[in-house]
Design an enzyme around this catalytic site. Structure first.
Site, PDB file in Angstrom:
ATOM      1  N   CYS A  16     -39.175  -0.766 -51.248  1.00 27.17           N
ATOM      2  CA  CYS A  16     -39.842   0.231 -50.632  1.00 27.17           C
ATOM      3  C   CYS A  16     -40.800  -0.142 -49.262  1.00 27.17           C
ATOM      4  O   CYS A  16     -40.826  -1.804 -49.338  1.00 27.17           O
ATOM      5  CB  CYS A  16     -40.451   1.399 -51.352  1.00 27.17           C
ATOM      6  SG  CYS A  16     -42.693   0.370 -52.564  1.00 27.17           S
ATOM      7  N   CYS A  19     -43.525  -2.513 -49.757  1.00 28.15           N
ATOM      8  CA  CYS A  19     -43.489  -3.693 -50.671  1.00 28.15           C
ATOM      9  C   CYS A  19     -42.966  -5.217 -49.486  1.00 28.15           C
ATOM     10  O   CYS A  19     -43.585  -6.198 -48.979  1.00 28.15           O
ATOM     11  CB  CYS A  19     -41.506  -3.675 -51.326  1.00 28.15           C
ATOM     12  SG  CYS A  19     -41.745  -3.412 -53.157  1.00 28.15           S
ATOM     13  N   ASP A 425     -27.689  -5.150  -8.859  1.00 26.94           N
ATOM     14  CA  ASP A 425     -27.646  -6.123  -8.109  1.00 26.94           C
ATOM     15  C   ASP A 425     -26.260  -6.329  -7.196  1.00 26.94           C
ATOM     16  O   ASP A 425     -25.515  -5.980  -8.354  1.00 26.94           O
ATOM     17  CB  ASP A 425     -27.973  -7.392  -8.649  1.00 26.94           C
ATOM     18  CG  ASP A 425     -26.411  -9.251  -8.179  1.00 26.94           C
ATOM     19  OD1 ASP A 425     -28.184  -9.354  -6.445  1.00 26.94           O
ATOM     20  OD2 ASP A 425     -26.165  -9.879  -7.594  1.00 26.94           O
ATOM     21  N   ASP A 626     -26.497 -11.145 -13.432  1.00 27.87           N
ATOM     22  CA  ASP A 626     -25.372 -12.075 -13.910  1.00 27.87           C
ATOM     23  C   ASP A 626     -26.271 -12.916 -14.247  1.00 27.87           C
ATOM     24  O   ASP A 626     -25.588 -13.591 -15.222  1.00 27.87           O
ATOM     25  CB  ASP A 626     -25.120 -12.688 -12.422  1.00 27.87           C
ATOM     26  CG  ASP A 626     -25.817 -13.794 -11.882  1.00 27.87           C
ATOM     27  OD1 ASP A 626     -27.520 -13.734 -12.412  1.00 27.87           O
ATOM     28  OD2 ASP A 626     -25.240 -14.070 -10.610  1.00 27.87           O
ATOM     29  N   ASP A 630     -30.349 -14.315 -10.881  1.00 28.27           N
ATOM     30  CA  ASP A 630     -31.452 -12.877 -11.176  1.00 28.27           C
ATOM     31  C   ASP A 630     -31.793 -12.977 -12.505  1.00 28.27           C
ATOM     32  O   ASP A 630     -33.100 -11.560 -12.624  1.00 28.27           O
ATOM     33  CB  ASP A 630     -30.121 -11.476 -10.734  1.00 28.27           C
ATOM     34  CG  ASP A 630     -29.368 -11.548 -10.029  1.00 28.27           C
ATOM     35  OD1 ASP A 630     -29.859 -11.401  -8.660  1.00 28.27           O
ATOM     36  OD2 ASP A 630     -28.312 -10.369 -10.204  1.00 28.27           O
TER      37      ASP A 630
END
Length: 735
Positions: A16, A19, A425, A626, A630
């Site tokens: 759970c 834990c 871009d 790209d 950039d």
């Protein structure tokens, strides 16, 4: 700055969200650990450490000390290990669930009879025997886990189950001992304890089975790469293990075979199915000089491929590594869930105690008060809380990778869901990234086809982008270029040669002006094209000194760019274009694709500051580029989206990487992120709703322990099932 590294561990014994908090706390207490993220769905932990001070053995010991098991994830085999362990857990859970259902079947039969006023329960001795087998046989795991939790001073789901079922079992023994042994019509509570354990085990199997399915998409990626390759050396073909192939080796790939390596085609042509890597639904044509990706399938033809990447450096390996990282990460919303889970079980224990004493106080009787308290303990399981986020992230990132959308981490996915502006871009994202012929204007002495024929003849041997554009235009027009060019020369700003006895020159404006070429009535047209940002080349007759034609070039918008922009607008997202090109060229592309906001003549170093300015205006900004040129702008944006290349730089740095150069995938990535976040919120809603509604009903005695156990199991299964609906998602870019 100290060097950091990641250590991945498999964690056993977690049930759970409590834990998860407990294991994270234990790992975080080890000196040198900077951060620990534990994933309940995959049962793994990713630990960021300072390289020099922490060993895996220290982390494993820390996990063992708080009652859980840990093993080191084998490098490069994370997803395979995770998948195999999930399958083993599901198989073990199924065996336990089936054994439990067989043992409690007499109780279920008796409970069905009670609904019709029939006494079909087994005799008390048989009930005791069956209940004891279930309680201390199949249910022993809850005691072990609860004891470990108590030793560490924490409370978990297993503690709730152990306390609740033990209370019901003990109450049944008490009622049996004080009742008339000759009459077994007395209602004992053995079935409450046993059926609750059976339902918990059944729910755990359904949960494990569903959770293992969330990794199916990315596990399929791991099976793509073949184990062998057909290596070619000195003209001899040899089947070798893939590990034996080295960079620079050539491999042969026959029709129907999987391409084993990343490389470049040196011989052959084929249609290649790249769908499992890039998400492209249609086969793509690959010819000599084209790059191919390992794991894709050669549908026809024979290919000879020179190996460029092997092992961990292949595109497929990087994709799997990235998705594993994303699935191990935590979404920001999970931090709130973790804080709630840390105090959830103690609060439930307090509510259960108050339920018991409250029931006694209002004279419901100690027996009924205890049953109500047991119902509270059983229904209040934090499993669903812990599973809602990681299972959605697992399913979402897996299905995204299947369709060529790679998500770096869960935080990027959550941020993408709130994007309000997408900054593109221009070159290579909205446009094709290479010039094409967009206009041919000629003098009275020549037709456009003749002009293209002469230009193509002069450019026949050039690899310049404009030369390729000329040859492509000639092919499009069905024009055959002259084969023989005499006296070919390269001059400043152009080229010249003799074709069919005619001396012609093809070059820029400075070139024809230097040769004293008369531009005539073509000059105004050239100026107009230049004002639109198009590139201009002149074709002239050197013998007459007159211009014959102008050919205009431009980087045109992709076929899908306009629909991509429209899709973003339909989502209420504002598209923006950012480019270093002149205002004229930028405005033309923007008009073509439907973008109103344009930033032109922006130098690469200024792109990041432009993004920062947009962020100051408010909203969440995504930058699409790209992934290489950039990079600063991608980093400056709230969400960086690298498009099309699938290069190492793009995959390793961008928040989201799109494996195809299709701008429609930007809206697909955002749509998917919205769907994942909505799935997380829905899962959390149901997880909280079960407890908010169920705990008061259990406290009031409306829900018996059996129904509480069924509701608790159902809560986890429904949350995981909700996450699995993400597998039905499909991108619009494939339509």
């Amino acid at each position: 700055m100290p060097h950091h590294e990641m250590i991945d561990l498999n964690i056993d014994g977690m049930t759970c969200a409590s834990c998860v908090s407990r294991v994270e706390k234990a790992l975080g207490s080890v000196a040198g650990v900077l951060k620990a993220d534990v994933n309940l769905a995959t049962k793994t932990a990713r630990v960021e450490v300072t390289e020099s001070s922490v060993k895996a053995a220290d982390l494993i010991t820390a996990v063992d000390d708080v009652g859980y098991g840990a093993t080191l994830v084998i490098q490069g085999a994370g997803m395979r290990q995770t998948t195999e362990r999930a399958q083993k857990r599901a198989s073990k859970a199924l065996a336990l669930a089936m054994m439990a259902m067989v043992l409690v079947s007499p109780f279920l039969f008796g409970m069905a009879g009670m609904a019709f006023g029939l006494d079909l329960m087994p005799p008390p001795a048989a009930q005791f025997a069956l209940a004891t087998l279930v309680q201390f046989g199949l249910g022993w795991r809850f005691y072990v886990s609860a004891w470990k939790a108590l030793r560490s001073g924490v409370a978990t789901m297993d503690l709730l189950v152990a306390l609740g079922t033990t209370a019901a079992y003990g109450l049944s023994l008490y009622i049996w001992q004080i009742s008339d042994l000759e009459h077994h019509t007395i209602h004992l509570q053995f079935e409450s304890a046993s059926v609750v354990i059976a339902f918990v085990l059944l729910g755990k199997w359904l949960e494990e089975r569903a959770t293992s399915e969330t990794t199916s998409a990315i596990a399929a990626l791991g099976r793509l790469s073949p184990s062998e390759a057909r290596r070619v050396r000195d003209g001899v073909e040899t089947m070798v293990a893939l590990d034996a192939v080295r960079v620079g080796d050539t491999v042969m790939v026959r029709s129907g075979e999987t391409i084993p390596v990343d490389g470049v085609i040196v011989e052959g042509t084929a249609s290649v199915d790249e769908s499992m890597v890039t998400g492209e639904s249609l086969p793509v044509s690959r010819v000599k000089g084209d790059a191919v990706i390992g794991g894709t399938v050669n549908l026809d033809g024979l290919l000879i491929v020179e190996t460029r990447s092997i092992g961990a450096e292949t595109t497929l390996a990087r994709i799997i590594r990235l998705v594993e990282s994303a699935q191990a990460s935590k979404a920001p919303v999970q931090k709130l869930v973790d804080r709630i889970s840390a105090v959830f079980v103690p609060i439930v224990l307090i509510i259960a105690v108050l339920t018991f004493f409250g029931g006694v106080f209002v004279d419901k009787g100690a027996e009924q008060a205890l049953i109500n308290a047991v119902s509270v303990l059983v229904i209040a399981c934090p499993c669903a809380l812990g599973l809602a986020t990681p299972t959605a992230i697992l399913a979402g990132t897996g299905i995204a990778a299947r369709f060529g959308i790679l998500v770096r981490d869960a935080a990027a996915l959550e941020r993408a869901a709130g994007v309000t502006k997408v900054v593109f871009d221009k070159t290579g994202t909205l446009t094709t990234g290479h010039p094409v012929v967009t206009a041919v204007e000629t003098s009275a002495a020549m037709t456009p086809d003749q002009a293209i024929r002469l230009a193509a003849a002069l450019e026949a041997g050039s690899e310049h982008p404009l030369a390729k554009a000329i040859r492509q235009e000639a092919e499009h027009r069905g024009v055959t270029a002259e084969n023989l060019v005499a006296d070919f020369k390269t001059i400043v700003g152009g080229i010249t040669g003799t074709i069919g006895g005619q001396s012609v020159v093809f070059g820029n404006r400075a070139c024809v002006e230097a040769l004293k070429i008369a531009t005539g009535d073509l000059l105004p047209k050239a100026d107009y094209f230049a004002s639109e940002g198009r590139g201009i080349s002149w074709l002239a007759d050197r013998g007459t000194g007159k211009a014959l034609a102008i050919i205009a070039f431009s980087d045109v918008a992709k076929d899908t760019a306009r629909s991509a922009v429209a899709a973003l607008k339909a989502m209420g997202i504002t598209p923006v274009m950012l480019t270093g090109d002149g205002q004229g060229a930028a405005d033309q592309i923007a008009r073509n694709v439907g973008i109103e906001s344009v930033f032109a003549e922006i130098k690469p170093a200024e792109k990041a500051s432009t993004i920062a300015t947009l962020k100051e205006q408010g909203g969440i900004i995504a930058m699409v580029g790209d992934g290489v040129n950039d990079a600063p702008a991608l980093a400056a944006a709230d969400v960086g989206i690298a498009m099309g290349s699938g290069t190492a730089v793009a995959i390793e740095t961008a928040g989201i990487t799109l494996m195809r150069s299709d701008p429609r995938m930007v809206s697909d990535a955002i749509r998917l992120s919205k769907r994942v976040v909505m799935t997380i919120r829905t899962g959390l809603f149901w997880a909280f709703a079960y407890n908010v509604i169920g705990i008061p009903l259990a406290a009031m005695g409306v829900l018996s322990p059996v129904f509480a156990g069924a509701a608790m199991a159902l809560s986890s299964v429904s949350v995981v099932g909700n996450a699995l609906t993400l597998r039905l998602w499909r991108p619009q870019a494939n339509d």
